[in-house]
Design a protein around this motif. Structure first.
Motif, PDB file in Angstrom:
ATOM      1  N   SER A 232       0.841  -1.208   0.000  1.00 19.95           N
ATOM      2  CA  SER A 232       0.000   0.000   0.000  1.00 19.95           C
ATOM      3  C   SER A 232       0.873   1.253   0.000  1.00 19.95           C
ATOM      4  CB  SER A 232      -0.910   0.029   1.228  1.00 19.95           C
ATOM      5  OG  SER A 232      -1.650  -1.154   1.299  1.00 19.95           O
ATOM      6  N   ALA A 233       1.928   1.224   0.780  1.00 20.30           N
ATOM      7  CA  ALA A 233       2.815   2.389   0.842  1.00 20.30           C
ATOM      8  C   ALA A 233       3.435   2.643  -0.528  1.00 20.30           C
ATOM      9  CB  ALA A 233       3.899   2.165   1.884  1.00 20.30           C
ATOM     10  N   LEU A 234       3.822   1.559  -1.193  1.00 21.61           N
ATOM     11  CA  LEU A 234       4.459   1.701  -2.504  1.00 21.61           C
ATOM     12  C   LEU A 234       3.491   2.306  -3.529  1.00 21.61           C
ATOM     13  CD1 LEU A 234       7.117   0.977  -4.023  1.00 21.61           C
ATOM     14  CD2 LEU A 234       5.906  -1.043  -4.849  1.00 21.61           C
ATOM     15  N   VAL A 235       2.282   1.753  -3.603  1.00 20.40           N
ATOM     16  CA  VAL A 235       1.338   2.264  -4.608  1.00 20.40           C
ATOM     17  C   VAL A 235       0.773   3.623  -4.216  1.00 20.40           C
ATOM     18  CG1 VAL A 235       0.709   0.051  -5.607  1.00 20.40           C
ATOM     19  CG2 VAL A 235      -0.601   0.933  -3.683  1.00 20.40           C
ATOM     20  N   SER A 236       0.951   4.008  -2.973  1.00 17.25           N
ATOM     21  CA  SER A 236       0.566   5.366  -2.584  1.00 17.25           C
ATOM     22  C   SER A 236       1.673   6.342  -2.945  1.00 17.25           C
ATOM     23  CB  SER A 236       0.329   5.449  -1.072  1.00 17.25           C
ATOM     24  OG  SER A 236      -0.629   4.527  -0.688  1.00 17.25           O
ATOM     25  N   TYR A 237       2.903   5.871  -2.790  1.00 20.73           N
ATOM     26  CA  TYR A 237       4.050   6.746  -3.020  1.00 20.73           C
ATOM     27  C   TYR A 237       4.254   7.028  -4.510  1.00 20.73           C
ATOM     28  CZ  TYR A 237       8.905   8.143  -3.559  1.00 20.73           C
ATOM     29  OH  TYR A 237      10.033   8.802  -3.932  1.00 20.73           O
ATOM     30  N   LEU A 238       4.134   5.978  -5.334  1.00 19.94           N
ATOM     31  CA  LEU A 238       4.439   6.145  -6.761  1.00 19.94           C
ATOM     32  C   LEU A 238       3.673   7.309  -7.397  1.00 19.94           C
ATOM     33  CD1 LEU A 238       4.910   2.439  -7.914  1.00 19.94           C
ATOM     34  CD2 LEU A 238       6.655   4.174  -7.446  1.00 19.94           C
ATOM     35  N   PRO A 239       2.332   7.368  -7.252  1.00 18.16           N
ATOM     36  CA  PRO A 239       1.650   8.524  -7.845  1.00 18.16           C
ATOM     37  C   PRO A 239       1.963   9.833  -7.107  1.00 18.16           C
ATOM     38  CG  PRO A 239       0.072   6.823  -7.176  1.00 18.16           C
ATOM     39  CD  PRO A 239       1.389   6.420  -6.635  1.00 18.16           C
ATOM     40  N   ALA A 240       2.205   9.739  -5.811  1.00 19.60           N
ATOM     41  CA  ALA A 240       2.427  10.956  -5.017  1.00 19.60           C
ATOM     42  C   ALA A 240       3.731  11.656  -5.406  1.00 19.60           C
ATOM     43  CB  ALA A 240       2.435  10.621  -3.524  1.00 19.60           C
ATOM     44  N   ARG A 241       4.660  10.888  -5.965  1.00 22.72           N
ATOM     45  CA  ARG A 241       5.938  11.474  -6.387  1.00 22.72           C
ATOM     46  C   ARG A 241       5.737  12.633  -7.352  1.00 22.72           C
ATOM     47  NH1 ARG A 241       9.521   7.108  -9.094  1.00 22.72           N
ATOM     48  NH2 ARG A 241       7.497   7.006 -10.081  1.00 22.72           N
ATOM     49  N   LYS A 242       4.636  12.560  -8.107  1.00 23.53           N
ATOM     50  CA  LYS A 242       4.326  13.584  -9.105  1.00 23.53           C
ATOM     51  C   LYS A 242       4.264  14.973  -8.458  1.00 23.53           C
ATOM     52  CE  LYS A 242       1.175  14.505 -12.829  1.00 23.53           C
ATOM     53  NZ  LYS A 242      -0.212  14.801 -13.031  1.00 23.53           N
ATOM     54  N   ILE A 243       3.819  14.986  -7.205  1.00 20.80           N
ATOM     55  CA  ILE A 243       3.665  16.262  -6.497  1.00 20.80           C
ATOM     56  C   ILE A 243       4.998  17.005  -6.422  1.00 20.80           C
ATOM     57  CG2 ILE A 243       3.134  17.282  -4.241  1.00 20.80           C
ATOM     58  CD1 ILE A 243       1.156  14.906  -3.878  1.00 20.80           C
ATOM     59  N   ALA A 244       6.072  16.228  -6.301  1.00 21.22           N
ATOM     60  CA  ALA A 244       7.384  16.855  -6.141  1.00 21.22           C
ATOM     61  C   ALA A 244       7.766  17.700  -7.353  1.00 21.22           C
ATOM     62  CB  ALA A 244       8.442  15.783  -5.891  1.00 21.22           C
ATOM     63  N   HIS A 245       7.115  17.421  -8.497  1.00 24.67           N
ATOM     64  CA  HIS A 245       7.447  18.185  -9.706  1.00 24.67           C
ATOM     65  C   HIS A 245       6.391  19.224 -10.044  1.00 24.67           C
ATOM     66  CE1 HIS A 245      10.520  15.181 -10.150  1.00 24.67           C
ATOM     67  NE2 HIS A 245       9.604  14.243 -10.106  1.00 24.67           N
ATOM     68  N   MET A 246       5.424  19.382  -9.156  1.00 17.33           N
ATOM     69  CA  MET A 246       4.339  20.326  -9.444  1.00 17.33           C
ATOM     70  C   MET A 246       4.791  21.755  -9.204  1.00 17.33           C
ATOM     71  SD  MET A 246       0.795  18.937  -7.899  1.00 17.33           S
ATOM     72  CE  MET A 246      -0.102  17.569  -8.629  1.00 17.33           C
ATOM     73  N   GLU A 247       4.323  22.647 -10.085  1.00 17.18           N
ATOM     74  CA  GLU A 247       4.511  24.078  -9.846  1.00 17.18           C
ATOM     75  C   GLU A 247       3.405  24.512  -8.896  1.00 17.18           C
ATOM     76  OE1 GLU A 247       6.632  26.317 -10.603  1.00 17.18           O
ATOM     77  OE2 GLU A 247       7.907  25.028 -11.834  1.00 17.18           O
ATOM     78  N   PRO A 248       3.766  25.006  -7.714  1.00 18.27           N
ATOM     79  CA  PRO A 248       2.701  25.374  -6.771  1.00 18.27           C
ATOM     80  C   PRO A 248       1.748  26.435  -7.334  1.00 18.27           C
ATOM     81  CG  PRO A 248       4.865  26.076  -5.977  1.00 18.27           C
ATOM     82  CD  PRO A 248       5.097  25.186  -7.144  1.00 18.27           C
ATOM     83  N   THR A 249       2.281  27.344  -8.168  1.00 19.33           N
ATOM     84  CA  THR A 249       1.417  28.404  -8.705  1.00 19.33           C
ATOM     85  C   THR A 249       0.355  27.820  -9.626  1.00 19.33           C
ATOM     86  OG1 THR A 249       3.033  28.728 -10.461  1.00 19.33           O
ATOM     87  CG2 THR A 249       3.195  30.175  -8.567  1.00 19.33           C
ATOM     88  N   LEU A 250       0.748  26.811 -10.409  1.00 20.87           N
ATOM     89  CA  LEU A 250      -0.228  26.167 -11.294  1.00 20.87           C
ATOM     90  C   LEU A 250      -1.190  25.302 -10.490  1.00 20.87           C
ATOM     91  CD1 LEU A 250       1.923  25.114 -14.386  1.00 20.87           C
ATOM     92  CD2 LEU A 250       0.334  27.028 -14.166  1.00 20.87           C
ATOM     93  N   ALA A 251      -0.655  24.619  -9.475  1.00 21.58           N
ATOM     94  CA  ALA A 251      -1.493  23.770  -8.644  1.00 21.58           C
ATOM     95  C   ALA A 251      -2.583  24.595  -7.969  1.00 21.58           C
ATOM     96  CB  ALA A 251      -0.643  23.056  -7.599  1.00 21.58           C
ATOM     97  N   LEU A 252      -2.204  25.762  -7.482  1.00 23.57           N
ATOM     98  CA  LEU A 252      -3.181  26.630  -6.810  1.00 23.57           C
ATOM     99  C   LEU A 252      -4.314  27.028  -7.755  1.00 23.57           C
ATOM    100  CD1 LEU A 252      -0.931  28.946  -4.633  1.00 23.57           C
ATOM    101  CD2 LEU A 252      -2.896  27.621  -3.824  1.00 23.57           C
ATOM    102  N   LYS A 253      -3.957  27.210  -9.020  1.00 29.23           N
ATOM    103  CA  LYS A 253      -4.984  27.574  -9.999  1.00 29.23           C
ATOM    104  C   LYS A 253      -5.734  26.335 -10.487  1.00 29.23           C
ATOM    105  CE  LYS A 253      -2.391  31.370 -12.041  1.00 29.23           C
ATOM    106  NZ  LYS A 253      -1.561  31.573 -13.242  1.00 29.23           N
ATOM    107  N   GLY A 254      -5.237  25.125 -10.133  1.00 27.96           N
ATOM    108  CA  GLY A 254      -5.870  23.898 -10.611  1.00 27.96           C
ATOM    109  C   GLY A 254      -5.615  23.674 -12.079  1.00 27.96           C
TER     110      GLY A 254
END
Ligand SMILES: Nc1ncnc2c1ncn2[C@@H]1O[C@H](COP(=O)(O)OP(=O)(O)OP(=O)(O)O)[C@@H](O)[C@H]1O
Ligand SMILES: [Mg+2]
Lengths: 238, 385
Positions: free
Chosen positions: B360-382
């Motif tokens: 469960s930790a592995l399959v939770s982590y794999l997609p969550a890694r994407k967050i590390a590359h997110m631009e917060p300004t774009l994320a805030l705008k969705g």
């Protein structure tokens, strides 16, 4: 008064297709501690982009943005997170409250990030809720709040950590006139009592009449930088 | 702590989807523990029975004797080494045939002392008041194939020491029931002294069943087979059976993992404004990644708690009543009791939980890694695609 924000020759370009779009062009600005200022301009003029740079959510393409003595371009992820955590509060047009948390927990969140002890946390949260007049709603979930109430929670969340700078991006855009005035009065009061520096982005007349200084932006450039105190008096028009 | 609280709240607010994934994980956990528990119970029972009926603490075989090669039986005997008494039970094996209802049936005669208590064979029953008949005891399977009952007599033919055939009547003094087919099928058990009289091999044995494993060192010329070696085939059989448990477990865990993965991908996409907010509030992207990972992983904790709520009372009940596998087991000729008492070891339970939480930790982590590359300004705008 000391300078708290200093923007020098800042240019911000976004990659668009094959080329670039220049959102900010050669911006030079300074804000002093305790200012109650606003960025005003038409849609797309670069207000949000500039606020994001000041809040270290983004970095300038060229030039220098010094916030509380720190060069935004040179901060690590951790350092820029620390800057936001301790010194910068954000208020957004869409409130951005955490939906699963109660009002109390939303406000508490910033303090939890700072690892502040329970007793001190409680005191600060209740005080912040008192400022915005929402102590009676502390156990409500965001989806049970009106727009005005939601924005006041957002203000409490931003102010609870006593940041030096508060950035408010179109805070009144989703509010009716009465709530817009309410929220501005609350923020003006906090500005006076806590000496927090407020920078707004707005094209709302209701917001503008409270501002001590208005920086007009157009097409990513500063068009005009006017001090309003002479116009409206020391505490603004009410 | 903060992240944990938020994770739990988020999960609970996700409703049905959460409970569905948690339920599948709980089911995987339950099936694994129950299935493996029963197998472990079988393993324990089979080993205990094999030790009690067959192997003792190991065997030493006379130099020429090999139980897997019937041609060695004739010469596979030697004088019992000195000092064996009290350390081992001697068994002399001879080939013979019986004629129940006039039909020839080849069997092995296994003689062992009347007064032994190492093996569960009811050697105390090697008695009869009748003159000239040889009392024997047999197992239920043997009794069935030879159609013999207690008190029945049949003709036994064997070779004496000169190699010539001799015959006598044997009397079924007792029929015992054992889970160990190897102590039962094709065997007539009788008093070793009687077998000495019949064969003239006084003082000899084919092999010794040890009550003291260390005794084998005194007899280097005999072949020592340790208890562990003797039990290996049983272990292998149980291990082969557990493949089924693993298959079911990994299918169910895989399903739950897919569901968690899917939920994560979706919630990271849907909650990008929230992610932007976390960053604006002063979290690093790594912290947000960790938070979403914890959130997905927490689901497995729900699963485990759910499994415990259902599984503990069920397991306790199963442990006391046992699992009845019905009659067919006896016909299958494998060492398996009709009722098996499952054994739920700590390593089984802990191992299952760790695998479920880990996946469960592995399959939770794999997609969550994407967050590390997110631009917060774009994320805030969705505006992240
Ligand atoms: N990440 C980005 N990638 C490409 N272009 C961007 C990006 N962010 C902003 N822009 C562009 O930069 C310009 C300035 O955007 P900004 O959001 O700062 O405007 P604004 O003054 O806040 O407008 P509004 O009043 O509509 O909020 C706009 O033309 C916008 O399309
Ligand atoms: Mg904007």
């Amino acid at each position: 008064m000391e300078e708290i924000i200093s923007i020098k020759n800042v240019v911000k370009r976004f990659p668009v297709g094959d080329g670039f779009f220049t959102a900010l062009q050669d911006i030079n600005l300074e804000f002093k501690k305790g200012e109650f200022a606003g960025l005003v301009g038409p849609s797309g003029s670069g207000k949000t982009t500039l606020l994001n740079i000041i809040g270290s959510l983004d970095t300038p393409t060229e030039g220098e943005a010094i916030v509380i003595g720190k060069d935004i371009s040179k901060l690590s992820h951790q350092q820029s997170a620390d800057l936001r955590n301790h010194n910068v509060g954000f208020i957004f047009q869409e409130y951005h409250l955490l939906p699963v948390y109660t009002v109390y927990e939303n406000v508490e969140f910033a303090l939890l990030l700072q690892n502040i002890g329970a007793a001190e946390r409680k005191k600060a949260v209740m005080e912040a809720l008192d400022w915005v007049g929402l102590t009676h709603k502390k156990d409500s979930k965001p989806d049970k709040l009106s727009g005005g109430e939601s924005q006041r929670v957002a203000v409490a969340r931003a102010i609870v950590k006593r940041p030096a700078i508060l950035l408010a991006d179109e805070p009144s855009a989703n509010l009716d006139a009465e709530n817009a005035h309410n929220i501005m009065k609350v923020m003006k009061k906090l500005n006076e009592e806590l000496d927090t520096t407020f920078i707004f982005s707005t094209h709302d007349e209701k917001v503008m009449q409270y501002l001590d200084r208005i920086v007009h932006l157009k097409d990513g450039r500063i068009e005009k930088d006017e001090m309003m105190k002479a116009k409206y008096g020391v505490h603004g028009a009410h | 702590m903060l992240r944990f609280r938020l994770a739990i709240k988020n999960l609970l607010s996700a409703g049905t989807r959460t409970w569905l994934s948690a339920s599948i994980l709980a089911l995987a956990c339950l099936i694994m523990v129950m299935y493996m528990g029963v197998l472990q119970g079988w393993n324990t029972q089979a080993k205990t029975d094999a030790i009690n009926w067959q192997f003792g603490q190991g065997e030493i075989r006379s130099p020429k004797y090999d139980p897997y090669d019937p041609f060695t039986i004739d010469d596979g005997h030697a004088v019992i080494p000195a000092g064996a008494e009290g350390e081992a039970v001697p068994i002399l094996v001879r080939q013979a045939s019986i004629y129940p209802q006039g039909r020839l049936q080849n069997i092995t005669l296994q003689g062992l002392p009347k007064h032994q208590n190492l093996l569960s064979i009811p050697t105390g029953k090697f008695t009869t008041e009748k003159e000239g008949v040889i009392p024997v005891v047999i197992g239920k399977r043997m009794a069935k194939t030879a159609n013999l009952k207690v008190g029945d007599m049949t003709t036994l033919r064997w070779r004496d020491k000169g190699g010539t055939f001799d015959a006598a009547q044997v009397l079924v003094a007792d029929i015992f029931r054992t889970n160990v087919p190897e102590a039962d099928m094709g065997i007539l058990w009788l008093d070793i002294d009687k077998l000495y009289e019949m064969t003239g091999l006084r003082g000899e044995a084919s092999y010794l069943v040890l009550s003291n494993a260390g005794y084998h060192k005194n007899v280097p010329s005999w072949n020592y087979i340790s208890k562990e070696t003797l039990l290996e085939p049983l272990e292998a059989m149980v291990a082969a059976e557990s493949i089924g448990a693993y298959v079911i477990f990994f299918i169910l865990t895989g399903l739950a993992a897919l569901a968690i993965f899917d939920t994560q991908v979706l919630s990271i996409f849907r909650r990008q404004k929230e992610i932007g907010t976390f960053i604006a509030l002063g979290m690093t992207r790594k912290q947000v990644v960790r938070m979403f990972t914890i959130e997905g992983t927490s689901l497995s904790f729900f699963g485990v708690i759910l499994a415990a709520i259902v599984g503990i009372p069920f397991g306790v009940w199963l442990k006391s009543t046992g699992v009845s596998l019905g009659k067919p087991t006896e016909a299958m000729n494998i060492n398996m009791a009709q009722t098996i008492y499952p054994v739920f070891g700590t390593s089984l339970i802990l191992g299952t939980v760790i695998i479920i939480v880990g996946i469960s930790a592995l399959v939770s982590y794999l997609p969550a890694r994407k967050i590390a590359h997110m631009e917060p300004t774009l994320a805030l705008k969705g505006k992240i695609q």
